[in-house]
Design a protein around this motif. Sequence first.
Motif, short mmCIF file in Angstrom:
data_model
loop_
_atom_site.label_atom_id
_atom_site.label_comp_id
_atom_site.label_asym_id
_atom_site.label_seq_id
_atom_site.Cartn_x
_atom_site.Cartn_y
_atom_site.Cartn_z
N LYS A 175 0.81 -1.21 0.00
CA LYS A 175 0.00 0.00 0.00
C LYS A 175 0.85 1.27 0.00
O LYS A 175 0.42 2.30 -0.49
CB LYS A 175 -0.95 0.01 1.21
CG LYS A 175 -2.05 -1.05 1.11
CD LYS A 175 -2.96 -0.82 -0.10
CE LYS A 175 -4.14 -1.77 -0.12
NZ LYS A 175 -3.75 -3.17 -0.45
N VAL A 176 2.06 1.18 0.54
CA VAL A 176 2.90 2.38 0.52
C VAL A 176 4.09 2.22 -0.44
O VAL A 176 4.66 3.19 -0.92
CB VAL A 176 3.35 2.79 1.96
CG1 VAL A 176 4.27 1.75 2.57
CG2 VAL A 176 4.03 4.16 1.95
N ALA A 177 4.41 0.97 -0.75
CA ALA A 177 5.49 0.72 -1.70
C ALA A 177 5.14 1.33 -3.05
O ALA A 177 3.98 1.29 -3.48
CB ALA A 177 5.73 -0.79 -1.85
N LYS A 178 6.15 1.88 -3.71
CA LYS A 178 5.91 2.57 -4.97
C LYS A 178 5.75 1.55 -6.09
O LYS A 178 6.69 0.84 -6.44
CB LYS A 178 7.11 3.47 -5.28
CG LYS A 178 6.73 4.87 -5.62
CD LYS A 178 7.98 5.74 -5.67
CE LYS A 178 7.87 6.64 -6.89
NZ LYS A 178 9.08 6.75 -7.65
N GLU A 179 4.55 1.47 -6.64
CA GLU A 179 4.28 0.41 -7.62
C GLU A 179 5.03 0.61 -8.93
O GLU A 179 5.33 -0.35 -9.64
CB GLU A 179 2.78 0.33 -7.89
CG GLU A 179 2.03 -0.32 -6.72
CD GLU A 179 0.55 -0.36 -6.95
OE1 GLU A 179 0.15 -0.81 -8.03
OE2 GLU A 179 -0.21 0.09 -6.07
#
Lengths: 438, 250
Positions: A132-136
């Motif tokens: 959810k916070v990791a940069k996709e």
Amino acid sequence: MSLKDKLATSYMVLENQIAKNDPLSDIRSKAIQQFENQGFPTKKEEAWKYTSLNSVLKPDYNVFAKKEKAIEYKDVKPYFIHDIETYKIVFIDGIYSSHLSETSHEGLDVCLMSAALSKPKYKEVIDTYFNKVAKEDDSLTALNTAFTKEGAYIYIPKSKVVEKPIEIIHFATGVEDALMLQPRNLVVVEENAQVQIIERHQSLTSHPVLTNVVTEMFVGKNAVLDYYKIQNDLESASLIDNTYISQEGNSNASVHTFSFGGKLTRNNLNYYHKGEYIDSTLKGITILNDKQHVDHYTLVDHAAPNCESHQDYKGIFSEKSVGVFNGKILVDRIAQKTNAFQQNNNILLDDTATINTKPQLEIFADDVKCSHGCTIGQLDPEALFYLKSRGIPEKEAKGLLTYAFANNVLESVRIPEVQKRINKLIANKLGINLGLDF
Amino acid sequence: MLKIENLHASVEDKEILKGLGIEVKPGEVHAIMGPNGAGKSTLSSVIAGREEFEVTEGTIEFNGEDITEMEADERAHKGIFMSFQYPVEIPGISVTNFIKTAINETRKAKGLEEMPANEMLKKIKEKAALLDIDMKFLSRSLNEGFSGGEKKRNEIFQMAMLEPKLAILDETDSGLDIDALRIVANGVNKLKSNDNAVVVITHYQRLLDYIVPDYVHVLFDGKIVKSGTKELALELEAKGYDWIKQEVTA
């Protein structure tokens, strides 16, 4: 076969292995697509201008360890903070080692990502927080997401103050000729909770190891997270660390990164503010020699008013080593009364070493305090003479001055044993034994 | 103890000392006075072994040994100490850790074991008391944010800890008020013995009221141009340096 192609093939193997009800299957396939489109970053990208992955991508890495090798605690004891009690999550060549670990489910969860992904009772947390916070759209992060299998899972419920620090340690034994590791960690610190975590990646072999780790951390309202990264690996090991921190109002999160070893290290450290009165601390000491390369790439996204961030990175470079510091501070239009400080001070001990330092401030609010400063210098000859005139030989005097230069970063380390350990590592790295009050 | 002959020294090719000679024996106190720019601070730096100053001619002997080319730390091991006019601020090293390191490195150079911690502490307490220094002061970063007086007191504290054979006090009186001056001078006098020697380098006579010299030398344009007893210092104080300049250039 290039590593990229090998990873694509390995992904297909992985897909067949994992359970049909894998909660991540959609996330994984999107992520591998992302990686395949983008590939590994190159120096053509602004964010990778000073760091080339070419040499670390060359070895023919095994993506999954096929063999297992046991190690005894006595052989790896020095890598633990062994003088205090800690929880321990230990991996050997990417595989969980139960006999070296000390996990817990009593009043908190200190356990494995693999368990969290497979057991229904963790489903809610995984659904809420995973990826959810990791940069996709970051290719290396996406690569890690696609291969998510193992790592640390830490859940601290509301108002729980964890008394023992948690150690996450990854050992590479050299059982494979070359090994790529992709640990995935998730840390959730709920409202009013507090936790301290120490992370270390340690190769025990001259066989090449490449680690591409992603750590997502969620710090709830009024919660406190202290995270310490000890990077003192062998020259056979390279590390790409992608850390993402999401902070709620009134929370306090600090990450200290101590980089003394390894062939190539890239630290992508990202903070995102989701509430007011947040405090974020990013500090680091980097001491490199012998062609080592460390790149700190930080981002603090001030997206809410009344928050503070403090960055202080010290670098000491010699013997053809290369340091990079890129510190980005974003201040959103609504983030009034932001206090953002950034400091990057460097010493070049000889003229073969290089440092590239670049502050990047993008400020869209008008009532903010932002300051940044970077310096590059040598040891002060006046101070050197002062020490020598008191009987301290040149080598020790240089060591002492270098130590003094880096030292203030340690003041904010809140675990005395970690402070002592870092002091010792610094003294070793500088080749001094000063009998200081460590 | 200290014997300097025909000393020429330059910094960045500019000659500052131009054939200076002086001899100091154990138990003596020498004062070297002179106007600004005469070479006073250069002399103390050259004796202490500062590398930026190049000795182009002449010798410095210490207890019969030629130390002209010796490194500063080796000179310190032999018992030479210089109290700095402007002590360097070093954030991140406490006074205590600094002095412990200095003492133990000196012992190491002499082939001795490190000083035991309790003995060290006892010595620190004793010498701090001598100079009216609060123990809390000693855990502060070396010279960082110290007042002028604190810096000089800290220099003399280091001298007391290191117990040198030859102490060179470079403008130790500058920046001191009268109380601090008394404390510092008192400290120096208490450390004085028949085996050690002190060279006081100063512009003004004031400090010499407290540290009474056996000999006074006037340094002018890189040379000792006049030597005498403590009365010479009083004469300089009364008449200034101009008459010396006239005498020399006449």
